[in-house]
Design an enzyme around this catalytic site. Structure first.
Site, PDB file in Angstrom:
ATOM      1  CD  GLU A 165     107.919  39.486  51.276  1.00 20.91           C
ATOM      2  OE1 GLU A 165     108.770  39.666  52.166  1.00 20.91           O
ATOM      3  OE2 GLU A 165     106.726  39.819  51.403  1.00 20.91           O
ATOM      4  CG  ASP A 200     103.859  41.629  52.006  1.00 22.77           C
ATOM      5  OD1 ASP A 200     105.048  41.896  52.227  1.00 22.77           O
ATOM      6  OD2 ASP A 200     103.094  41.130  52.858  1.00 22.77           O
ATOM      7  CG  ASN A 251     102.818  66.489  57.955  1.00 17.72           C
ATOM      8  OD1 ASN A 251     103.735  65.879  58.501  1.00 17.72           O
ATOM      9  ND2 ASN A 251     101.664  65.927  57.653  1.00 17.72           N
ATOM     10  CG  HIS A 266     110.203  46.602  54.113  1.00 21.41           C
ATOM     11  ND1 HIS A 266     110.317  46.060  52.849  1.00 21.41           N
ATOM     12  CD2 HIS A 266     109.138  45.989  54.682  1.00 21.41           C
ATOM     13  CE1 HIS A 266     109.356  45.163  52.672  1.00 21.41           C
ATOM     14  NE2 HIS A 266     108.637  45.090  53.770  1.00 21.41           N
ATOM     15  CG  ASP A 267     110.405  42.707  55.846  1.00 18.78           C
ATOM     16  OD1 ASP A 267     109.917  43.495  56.684  1.00 18.78           O
ATOM     17  OD2 ASP A 267     109.728  42.153  54.967  1.00 18.78           O
ATOM     18  CG  ASP A 325     104.800  63.908  54.191  1.00 25.25           C
ATOM     19  OD1 ASP A 325     105.485  64.251  53.224  1.00 25.25           O
ATOM     20  OD2 ASP A 325     104.808  64.500  55.298  1.00 25.25           O
ATOM     21  CG  ASP A 344     103.172  63.769  60.612  1.00 23.55           C
ATOM     22  OD1 ASP A 344     104.310  63.627  60.100  1.00 23.55           O
ATOM     23  OD2 ASP A 344     102.151  63.260  60.124  1.00 23.55           O
ATOM     24  CG  ASP A 361     104.877  46.584  49.290  1.00 18.60           C
ATOM     25  OD1 ASP A 361     104.486  45.432  49.019  1.00 18.60           O
ATOM     26  OD2 ASP A 361     105.914  46.832  49.927  1.00 18.60           O
TER      27      ASP A 361
END
Length: 606
Positions: free
Chosen positions: A292, A223, A41, A364-365, A47, A43, A116
């Protein structure tokens, strides 16, 4: 892009142990970081519709499970890991209808969706926390509230209940004027820890999890789930708290002590996980649970993932991605390969009879693995090292996880100034270590963030060579929320999809090999040549079948270690090369010469 049929995955295969493993034993999981995957979209944020639009790409790659980082409603203090409503989608990502569409379209393609789940803590904007500020409310005991230290004015420096530090910098306690007490937050001050000692908290969490499973998701990645049980004394007091019988730890160079010894793998950890299994998953089929697991040892991993104990299917352990630094992650060190092999061997041998391992080097970490342990200084070395690191990981026993862009050989961002970063951990660490505690120079800290910062894995997915890498439209009114890596013109999915020598094509082979080879999915694992500083070698064995895996994790030609040489003393032919980072004829010559070229890696049928 051409679309191909995915491999057919058997429902179950038998291992060398006593019981058959379920479907995920030869599956591959792909992690999506939604805000950086695909923006539809304009922004500047990815998404859910973007994920749906790329399902054919993921199906072609051959993965089986898509793990989505959080898309729940959130103030986004920690990019969605601070949840304010577990049963709604944040408008940044779309709507519940968009989520239902994603589930339906993924399932049509044989892809499972794992969400997650963050239940060690919530956002401080969650309705539960807002209600908890009132001591007379039924939610009053849903979080870890404590009074100021005796003799101190509440809200003043030094009045915190104990000296624990937050993993994101500063104290782990935040004063709440409305309640007149402090609440515990192991991470951001906007992420208060839930009190799992309260059965009402657990009931609410389980009800929410059942709601999502009933809606059609296929499981959860949980998590920091091994931080939910805290160690307290007989009266429920934490270490360092007034009157506590438990002694706190000394403070570190930043002025705080590490809460991990008292919050990780606490005394009720097994009880809570077993209760969750009974209340949420019993009676359901085809789901996946992975936790995790900071603070968990390989031995404890064996217990928690042993099906007989009814807890979780697998865990993420972190010793192998935490050890290559000088005390703190912001002081990185070169890879100590023998040390790395010892850690991986500990993971593998702990679950050789029962339990299961998860296999990952990126998420992602974590920084991009090809920049961390490979060589991204040239196109040739980047491609070679990305393939070598992929083969090394995927040939272990366990379930591999591919982080978005890893299959392309995406690299670190190589940012040079602090204003390019968005990650709360990195920005807080710079402020605390450089500006407040003055324990690291600005130059050293910036170098550490560039090497290890979490934003390295969060730059937009590189779909093509256009202005914003195909992540969002080139003429979008809003730029991506974080800068696109400048190398997207050379490294992108469009350029690799139909290239048989690309990292993408190699990952397709790795994934297909796990699907179709019982020895890769289930064979015994044995480390060899443990002390070699350049070559990672091990065997996989199932019945009379045996594979040798040799990986040169360096940019120079090296001699093949002794034990590996002995195993191929009879010679190797092209059909014996199951998979190699070079072509099979080249690897046959290399092995005949008892050497491996830079980043040469191979799985060899013995």
């Amino acid at each position: 892009m051409t679309t191909f049929n995915r491999a057919i995955i058997p429902d179950a295969i038998r291992t060398n142990g006593a019981t058959p493993n379920p479907w995920w034993s030869n599956a591959v999981v792909y992690q999506i970081y939604p805000r950086s995957f695909q923006d539809t979209n304009g922004d500047g944020l990815g998404d859910l519709k973007g994920i749906t639009s790329r399902l054919d790409y993921l199906a072609d790659l051959g993965v089986d499970v898509l793990w989505l980082s959080p898309v729940y409603r959130s103030p986004q203090d920690d990019n969605g890991y601070d949840i304010s409503d577990y049963q709604d989608i944040d408008p940044l990502f779309g709507t519940l209808d968009d989520m239902d569409e994603l589930l339906a379209e993924a399932h049509k393609r044989g892809l499972k969706i794992v969400m997650d789940l963050v239940v060690n803590h919530t956002s401080d904007e969650h309705a539960w926390f807002e209600a908890s500020k009132d001591k007379d409310d039924p939610h009053a005991d849903w979080y870890w509230w404590r009074p100021a230290r005796p003799g101190h004015e509440p809200g003043t420096p030094g009045a915190e209940p104990n000296q624990w530090g937050s993993y994101f910098g500063g104290s782990a306690w935040e004063y709440c004027p409305e309640r007149g007490e402090y609440y515990l937050h192991q991470f951001s001050k906007k992420q208060p820890d839930l009190n799992w000692e309260n059965p009402a908290v657990r009931r609410a969490v389980y009800d929410m999890m059942n709601w999502w499973l009933d809606r059609g998701i296929d499981g959860f990645r949980m998590d920091v789930i091994t931080l939910i049980s805290k160690r307290t004394d007989a009266n429920g007091r934490l270490p360092g708290e007034a009157g506590s019988e438990l002694h706190d730890l000394p403070v570190g160079e930043e002025g705080y002590s590490n809460p991990n010894p008292f919050c990780a793998d606490g005394p009720r950890q097994d009880e809570f996980l077993a209760e969750m299994r009974r209340e949420v998953f019993d009676g359901r089929d085809g789901f996946l649970t992975v936790g995790e697991a900071p603070g968990i040892t390989p031995v404890r991993n064996e217990h928690i993932t042993n099906p007989a104990n009814g807890e979780l299917d697998m865990l993420f352990l972190f010793d192998h991605v935490d050890f290559d630094c000088d005390g703190v992650k912001w002081k990185p060190l070169p890879l100590d390969l023998p040390g790395f092999k010892r850690i991986m061997a500990g993971y593998q041998t702990a679950v050789e009879n029962v339990g299961w391992a998860s296999l990952f080097t990126g998420n992602h970490d974590q920084p991009r693995v090809v920049s961390r342990w490979g060589d991204d200084s040239s196109e040739e070395s980047r491609v070679r090292s990305a393939k070598a690191l992929g083969l090394m990981l995927h040939m272990h026993r366990g379930t591999p996880y591919v982080y978005q862009g890893e299959e392309l050989g995406m690299t670190n961002a190589h940012f040079t100034s602090l204003d390019q970063y968005r990650d709360l951990e990195s920005l807080n660490a710079y402020r605390q270590r450089v500006e407040e505690a003055k324990v690291q120079s600005p130059e050293s800290m910036l170098a550490g963030i560039a090497a290890r910062g979490r934003d390295n894995s969060r730059t937009p997915m590189q779909w093509d060579g256009s202005a914003y890498a195909g992540f969002t439209a080139p003429d979008a009114a809003t730029e991506p929320w974080i800068s696109v890596n400048p190398n997207h013109a050379e490294i992108n999915a469009a350029g690799e999809f139909d290239d048989p020598d690309s990292v993408y094509a190699f990952y397709k082979k790795l994934i297909a090999l796990r699907h179709n080879s019982s020895i890769v999915a289930a064979g015994e694992w044995q480390l060899i040549d443990a002390d070699d500083a350049h070559v990672y070698a091990f065997t996989r064995t199932l019945g009379n079948e045996r594979l040798l895996v040799v990986v040169n994790l360096s940019g120079r030609t090296v001699d093949l270690p002794r034990e590996s040489t002995e195993l191929i003393a009879g010679g190797v032919t092209e059909p014996d090369i199951i998979l190699s980072t070079y072509d099979a004829p080249h690897t046959v010559v290399s092995l005949a010469n008892r050497e491996l070229d830079p980043w040469e890696a191979a799985a060899v049928q013995l």
